[in-house]
Motif scaffolding. Sequence first.
Motif, PDB file in Angstrom:
ATOM      1  N   ASP A 476       0.841  -1.201   0.000  1.00 22.52           N
ATOM      2  CA  ASP A 476       0.000   0.000   0.000  1.00 22.52           C
ATOM      3  C   ASP A 476       0.882   1.260   0.000  1.00 22.52           C
ATOM      4  OD1 ASP A 476      -2.040   1.771   0.219  1.00 22.52           O
ATOM      5  OD2 ASP A 476      -2.634   1.235   2.253  1.00 22.52           O
ATOM      6  N   TYR A 480       1.195   4.127  -2.841  1.00 22.55           N
ATOM      7  CA  TYR A 480       1.062   5.566  -2.586  1.00 22.55           C
ATOM      8  C   TYR A 480       2.212   6.318  -3.273  1.00 22.55           C
ATOM      9  CZ  TYR A 480       0.478   9.865   0.005  1.00 22.55           C
ATOM     10  OH  TYR A 480       0.294  11.171   0.339  1.00 22.55           O
ATOM     11  N   LYS A 483       1.663   6.468  -6.897  1.00 27.57           N
ATOM     12  CA  LYS A 483       0.646   7.470  -7.228  1.00 27.57           C
ATOM     13  C   LYS A 483       1.251   8.869  -7.198  1.00 27.57           C
ATOM     14  CE  LYS A 483      -3.427   6.340  -7.348  1.00 27.57           C
ATOM     15  NZ  LYS A 483      -4.733   5.937  -7.433  1.00 27.57           N
ATOM     16  N   THR A 484       2.058   9.146  -6.205  1.00 22.20           N
ATOM     17  CA  THR A 484       2.605  10.508  -6.135  1.00 22.20           C
ATOM     18  C   THR A 484       3.637  10.747  -7.233  1.00 22.20           C
ATOM     19  OG1 THR A 484       4.110   9.726  -4.447  1.00 22.20           O
ATOM     20  CG2 THR A 484       2.188  10.920  -3.673  1.00 22.20           C
ATOM     21  N   GLU A 563      -3.829  15.142   3.731  1.00 15.11           N
ATOM     22  CA  GLU A 563      -4.155  13.721   3.586  1.00 15.11           C
ATOM     23  C   GLU A 563      -5.076  13.237   4.685  1.00 15.11           C
ATOM     24  OE1 GLU A 563      -0.960  10.764   3.744  1.00 15.11           O
ATOM     25  OE2 GLU A 563      -0.090  12.034   2.190  1.00 15.11           O
TER      26      GLU A 563
END
Length: 768
Positions: A476, A480, A483-484, A563
């Motif tokens: 996970d 992340y 994704k960034t 976030e």
Amino acid sequence: MNMSGCFNAAEQIGVKMPCSSDDATTRYLHLLKEVAVAANEAIGVDAALRKILQSVCRVTGWPVGHTLKYRPGGELVSTGIWHVDDRYPTDSFEAFRRASEPLCFTSGIGLPGPVLLEGQPLEVINTHADAHFPRQDATMAAGLATGFAFPVRSGNSITAVLEFFTTRPQRLSPELLDVMAQVGVQLGRVFERQNAQQALLASEQRSRQILDSAGDAFIGMDARGAITAWNRAAETIFGWSRAEVLGQTVAETIVPDQYRDAHQRGLARFLTHGKAQALGQRLELPALHRDGREFPLEITLWSLEEENDWSFFAFAHDISARKEAEQALEHRALHDALTGLPNRALVLDRLQQCLSRRAGSNDGIAVLFIDLDHFKRINDSFGHDAGDQVLITVAQRLRQVMRPTDTVARLAGDEFVIVCPDVASHTDAIAIAQRLLAELAPPIQLKEDSVFVAASIGIAMAEPGWDAEKLIGSADIAMYEAKTGGHSHYQLFDEQMQMQVTTRLQIENELHRALDHGEFCLFFQPIVAAATGEVVSVEALLRWQHPVKGLLSPAEFIPIAEETGLIVPIGTWVIEETCRLAQAWSFLRDTHLPLGISVNLSPRQLLQSDLVDTVKRIFSTCAFDPSRIEFGFEVTETAVMNDPEAAASTLQALRELGAQIAIDDFGTGYSSLAYLKHFPVDTLKIDRSFVMGISEGNVDQAIVRAVTGLGHALDLVVVAEGVETAEQARILRHLEVDLLQGFLYAHPQPAEQLEALLLNACRVTRSA
Ligand SMILES: Nc1nc2c(ncn2[C@@H]2O[C@@H]3COP(=O)(O)O[C@H]4[C@@H](O)[C@H](n5cnc6c(=O)[nH]c(N)nc65)O[C@@H]4COP(=O)(O)O[C@H]3[C@H]2O)c(=O)[nH]1
């Protein structure tokens, strides 16, 4: 035969034989033997009676014999069982029979009545002359002059009377009468046996009726494994009728092939050692139906020892429906209803099992965490049905590209996890991620539209000591990062990421405390008019006075606050604090122009449903004088473009409250100029990145010129951020930028410092 021989023979059959002439004794002895055999072997009472009537008639030479049975109520009635000698005229017999059979003899009446009363054999020498003889006329007509009768005893009661007739007046010897009494006792045993059998039969029938009415199958089995009992429910459950299975083995009838050996072994073990785990327990076992199908059975077994032989019994019922319901429930509990994929609980369980199996060397287990990019947009633009369709298609695509031994699960929303238990290296795991991205690349056809779905994939390989949560959590974290780093990417997990996550977690915890303990403060950076250098506005910039780390800039904590959603209460505090100070400063300036004060609104705040109400509440408590203070919000292009329609209406509502709206970092995000036309915007802030290189190249100048032209065309104020040098300021002025902000004029500073600056009416001169 001599007398002692006669006694011996009689004693052999259990009868005390009175002595008479040798000839008669022999005949009587034979009679008693015949009676004993008939009593033992006759199939029923009627057969025994027939045989005994015949034997007595033959031994005595009397032609007619008849039996009457005792009927509750105290009377004797004909059984319809007769014996008649061949030489006796049939007509006479029939007439006598017709006269006799309808009669009922109560105690003391006729020939059988006194026998019933006294319980002793009786003879009537001259039936014609006996006035108490109801059949006087009939016997006379039939020519039957003498009769005798004896009782059949069963225990202490008389169950029947046998009567015999002959044509001659004749007296019986006392010995014969004794013999007849013995015959009656022998016959009584037959009656007793029949009564016992009838009682047994009745009880068996009752038991069978009870068992047949039971909903459970009842199965009996002997020590050889053969079926001895099978009720109606068993017929229904297994498909075999009672007649078909009685005598067949349980093993071959209802035990599935693969369990037969175990069944036989269990039976043998019990018979040898008396040990049986299954007995007395409620068990669930697979069973075999006649049609060959297997089904689950719940069964309770017990054993019974009878005459040194074991019998086994079972009540059983088909639990297919219950099992199906349980399986459906279990499936529902462990699977995602929309895609049918395993859910979080199941994938965690499978992964944990996988890790435990390979404890010590967990290499080879890879977890891929997949998150769809911008899935929310699909939901918002095409509706939830379309969103569901996309998730179903994605699930199918992921499934079909993976091996059957891999687990593809949906964790939640647009998050999927794939567990691959057999991946040799990181390179292989990356190859899988690439295959998955390629599989997801083609458009997904919806009813009327087609959409493209991209995904970000985090990859983690199991390390010794990791559990399922840690492995999925690591994937996970890597997702992340993927994704960034941009969209439709994959990323391998490394320990650095873990440290970042730990730091993030720590900051998140500290942010809560910071808010409660008042550790935040605001710095303000003046914005000057390009033409005059006069401070026309200030931007509020958040700082965190960390008790250990000192003063922290927003870059170190705002992304985490964003976030976690903590930006909402923090942002509210910023607006409140800025308003409070703005009110105080509104009288510091000696100018006819109002002082502009702006705060930043994060993307999350822009989506905050009660933002407008919150601002309204704060404004109403501060009550600005619009001629002195102009309050503004700065939002980034990216924040606006997340949901342009919602953003437009929020900004419009804020504007209606009297606030100015500025688009921050303009030119860096993805924005549509067409949208800009419809947006309630007052100011464009050109990003520092364009200002930085403005002295060196024409490209940045061209961009600034274009943005300024666009802003002016739309009647917007244009601000340039990050002005650090006089040269930059000169060019920006030349390009007709309205306002300038940057270290050249002032750094962000605490409120007190800014107050002093405003008080002195500090005019920043053009340093150039
Ligand atoms: N190198 C350079 N930098 C200059 C110059 N002039 C100004 N800056 C910096 O540029 C940033 C301007 O703010 P921003 O673009 O809104 O960018 C802000 C804003 O997006 C965000 N931020 C700050 N305060 C808040 C807040 O209260 N709420 C929210 N949501 N975001 C905030 O954090 C970002 C960074 O803030 P800061 O670190 O204070 O950084 C400030 C400021 O210190 C210059 O000449 N050279």
